[in-house]
Design a protein around this motif. Structure first.
Motif, mmCIF file in Angstrom:
data_model
loop_
_atom_site.group_PDB
_atom_site.id
_atom_site.type_symbol
_atom_site.label_atom_id
_atom_site.label_comp_id
_atom_site.label_asym_id
_atom_site.label_seq_id
_atom_site.Cartn_x
_atom_site.Cartn_y
_atom_site.Cartn_z
ATOM 1 N N ARG A 130 -25.421 -11.884 9.807
ATOM 2 C CA ARG A 130 -25.993 -12.112 11.065
ATOM 3 C C ARG A 130 -27.768 -11.979 10.835
ATOM 4 N NH1 ARG A 130 -25.324 -11.105 16.787
ATOM 5 N NH2 ARG A 130 -27.230 -12.273 17.532
ATOM 6 N N GLY A 163 -29.591 -8.080 23.598
ATOM 7 C CA GLY A 163 -29.133 -8.669 22.318
ATOM 8 C C GLY A 163 -30.019 -9.556 21.622
ATOM 9 N N GLY A 223 -32.356 -7.920 19.934
ATOM 10 C CA GLY A 223 -32.646 -7.375 18.841
ATOM 11 C C GLY A 223 -33.825 -6.114 18.779
ATOM 12 N N LYS A 224 -33.780 -5.568 20.084
ATOM 13 C CA LYS A 224 -34.846 -4.602 20.280
ATOM 14 C C LYS A 224 -34.375 -3.224 19.570
ATOM 15 C CE LYS A 224 -34.468 -4.932 24.804
ATOM 16 N NZ LYS A 224 -33.365 -6.286 24.704
ATOM 17 N N SER A 225 -32.929 -3.057 19.448
ATOM 18 C CA SER A 225 -32.647 -1.662 18.838
ATOM 19 C C SER A 225 -32.606 -1.927 17.487
ATOM 20 C CB SER A 225 -30.990 -1.457 19.361
ATOM 21 O OG SER A 225 -31.143 -1.395 20.752
ATOM 22 N N THR A 226 -32.315 -2.960 17.033
ATOM 23 C CA THR A 226 -32.319 -3.380 15.524
ATOM 24 C C THR A 226 -33.797 -3.274 15.103
ATOM 25 O OG1 THR A 226 -30.532 -5.155 16.010
ATOM 26 C CG2 THR A 226 -31.839 -5.164 14.003
HETATM 27 N N1 LIG Z 1 -24.208 -2.595 13.806
HETATM 28 C C1 LIG Z 1 -24.065 -3.685 14.116
HETATM 29 N N2 LIG Z 1 -23.308 -4.627 13.344
HETATM 30 C C2 LIG Z 1 -23.392 -5.947 13.918
HETATM 31 N N3 LIG Z 1 -23.990 -6.437 14.419
HETATM 32 C C3 LIG Z 1 -24.803 -5.920 15.258
HETATM 33 C C4 LIG Z 1 -24.782 -4.216 15.162
HETATM 34 N N4 LIG Z 1 -25.777 -3.781 15.936
HETATM 35 C C5 LIG Z 1 -26.172 -4.930 16.809
HETATM 36 N N5 LIG Z 1 -25.558 -6.040 16.424
HETATM 37 C C6 LIG Z 1 -25.812 -7.299 17.033
HETATM 38 O O1 LIG Z 1 -27.410 -7.796 16.858
HETATM 39 C C7 LIG Z 1 -27.888 -8.194 18.033
HETATM 40 C C8 LIG Z 1 -29.071 -7.663 18.391
HETATM 41 O O2 LIG Z 1 -28.616 -6.246 18.909
HETATM 42 P P1 LIG Z 1 -29.603 -5.180 19.436
HETATM 43 O O3 LIG Z 1 -28.704 -4.076 19.818
HETATM 44 O O4 LIG Z 1 -30.383 -4.897 18.335
HETATM 45 O O5 LIG Z 1 -30.190 -5.852 20.543
HETATM 46 P P2 LIG Z 1 -31.107 -5.506 21.943
HETATM 47 O O6 LIG Z 1 -32.181 -6.371 22.293
HETATM 48 O O7 LIG Z 1 -31.402 -3.759 21.825
HETATM 49 O O8 LIG Z 1 -30.087 -5.493 23.167
HETATM 50 P P3 LIG Z 1 -29.887 -4.709 24.586
HETATM 51 O O9 LIG Z 1 -30.868 -4.984 25.398
HETATM 52 O O10 LIG Z 1 -28.801 -5.215 24.819
HETATM 53 O O11 LIG Z 1 -29.841 -3.390 24.034
HETATM 54 C C9 LIG Z 1 -26.567 -8.303 18.840
HETATM 55 O O12 LIG Z 1 -26.000 -9.677 19.028
HETATM 56 C C10 LIG Z 1 -25.854 -7.386 18.114
HETATM 57 O O13 LIG Z 1 -24.450 -7.719 18.863
#
Ligand SMILES: Nc1ncnc2c1ncn2[C@@H]1O[C@H](COP(=O)(O)OP(=O)(O)OP(=O)(O)O)[C@@H](O)[C@H]1O
Length: 324
Positions: free
Chosen positions: A32, A55, A57-60
């Motif tokens: 992914r 989702g 990707g901010k936390s990523t």
């Molecule tokens: N450890 C992981 N393994 C696989 N996929 C992941 C993992 N962590 C996040 N994802 C996927 O990566 C994508 C981005 O997730 P992320 O948590 O970075 O988004 P976000 O912008 O922080 O979301 P939110 O605002 O809901 O917190 C999502 O589709 C999530 O399901």
């Protein structure tokens, strides 16, 4: 002088490199791809709000900045140092979304623990803790346990804990969750003071009002990229020249036909179906046209307001979706 203060004052640390520079970053999990070419530079002394759909990707991105997941391509530098290096991590203060403090310990005790973890020498811990508390204005609660504090004080303590290693880049993940309105204003003032002190601050938030209050720049993460970045006022002026945001509320949700009339005028409803907003021309005809269309459709609004477009209008325009 504390080890942390010494670190901060060290002339060798006076790097011209920005606290955060991301170029062409791609990253993800397994097959992914979540981040598909992120570019973002944060200057010292500025606050940037990062917003994006759930989702997106901010936390990523935060994990990548902190060196916890490696870039597949592209680079992330913290004060010029690749994010994967320990020296880079030492320059980052992260206040995570979940309060990362020992609930049964006081603020001062927590800060002492985190100072030790950040590598502050035992003999310098007291000075470091006192310095961080003064910087964040939390001395009056120094000896209260975390679990006895309001949400606002817990958030401030969470920010204080992020500062013990004297970072150059401060990352605040959803800092207003559980914080009431007066405490939010205090938190915004604190964040701005820290930026004025020279920190680069990245605020990840769903709270658009807070983002507008605290940040001079915004970055919108959408479909794996920074779709838009810059000064909020300039972005709005460029995106919505001579337009205003119209906000209309109804006592009960309008009929499907009524919704269609509103949609044709660019007004999109919230989940409850009683509040609609969109942008209209900033002319008497723009407002008059909307009011006339409502009348023809037999729609009687409870309130109607025209105001300068804000982050929510910009966000909806860029991401094609409403406020997350
Ligand atoms: N450890 C992981 N393994 C696989 N996929 C992941 C993992 N962590 C996040 N994802 C996927 O990566 C994508 C981005 O997730 P992320 O948590 O970075 O988004 P976000 O912008 O922080 O979301 P939110 O605002 O809901 O917190 C999502 O589709 C999530 O399901």
């Amino acid at each position: 002088m504390s080890a942390a203060a010494h670190h901060y004052d060290d002339p060798k640390d006076e790097s011209p490199a920005p606290p955060l520079a991301i170029l062409g970053l791609t990253a993800g999990y397994g097959a992914r791809t979540v981040l598909a070419g992120v570019d973002l530079v944060l200057r010292a002394g500025t606050v940037t709000a990062l917003v994006g759909p759930n989702g997106a990707g901010k936390s990523t991105l935060v994990r990548a900045i902190c060196g916890r997941i490696p870039p597949r391509t592209g680079v992330i530098r913290i004060c010029g140092i690749p994010a994967a290096e320990g020296e880079a991590r030492a320059r980052i203060g992260l206040a995570p979304q979940d309060i990362a403090l020992y609930r049964a310990l006081t603020i001062a005790e927590n800060l002492a623990v985190f100072a030790r973890l950040a590598g502050v020498r035992r003999t310098d811990v007291a000075a470091c803790v006192a310095g961080v508390m003064a910087r964040t204005g939390i001395e009056e609660r120094a000896n209260e346990r975390i679990d006895r504090l309001s949400g606002g004080w817990q958030r401030r303590a969470n920010v204080a804990a992020a500062l013990v290693g004297n970072p150059r880049l401060l990352v605040l993940d959803e800092p207003t969750v559980g914080v009431d309105a007066p405490a939010r204003a205090d938190l915004a003032a604190l964040v701005q003071r820290l930026a004025a002190d020279g920190l680069g601050v990245l605020v990840i938030t769903h709270d658009f009002a807070f983002a507008e209050e605290v940040a001079e720049r915004v970055a919108i993460l959408s479909e794996g990229r920074i779709a838009l970045e810059g000064r909020l006022a300039a972005l709005i002026a460029a995106r919505f020249p001579n337009q205003r945001r119209a906000a209309v509320t109804f006592a009960t949700p309008p009929s499907p036909n009524g919704r269609q009339v509103l949609a044709l005028r660019g007004l999109i409803g919230d989940e409850g179906g009683t509040s609609f907003s969109g942008v209209v021309s900033d002319t008497p005809e723009g407002a008059g046209g909307l009011i006339a269309a409502l009348k023809v459709a037999g729609l009687v609004p409870r309130t109607i307001a025209f105001e300068a477009a804000g982050l929510d209008a910009l966000y909806a325009d860029v991401t094609g979706s409403g406020h997350p």
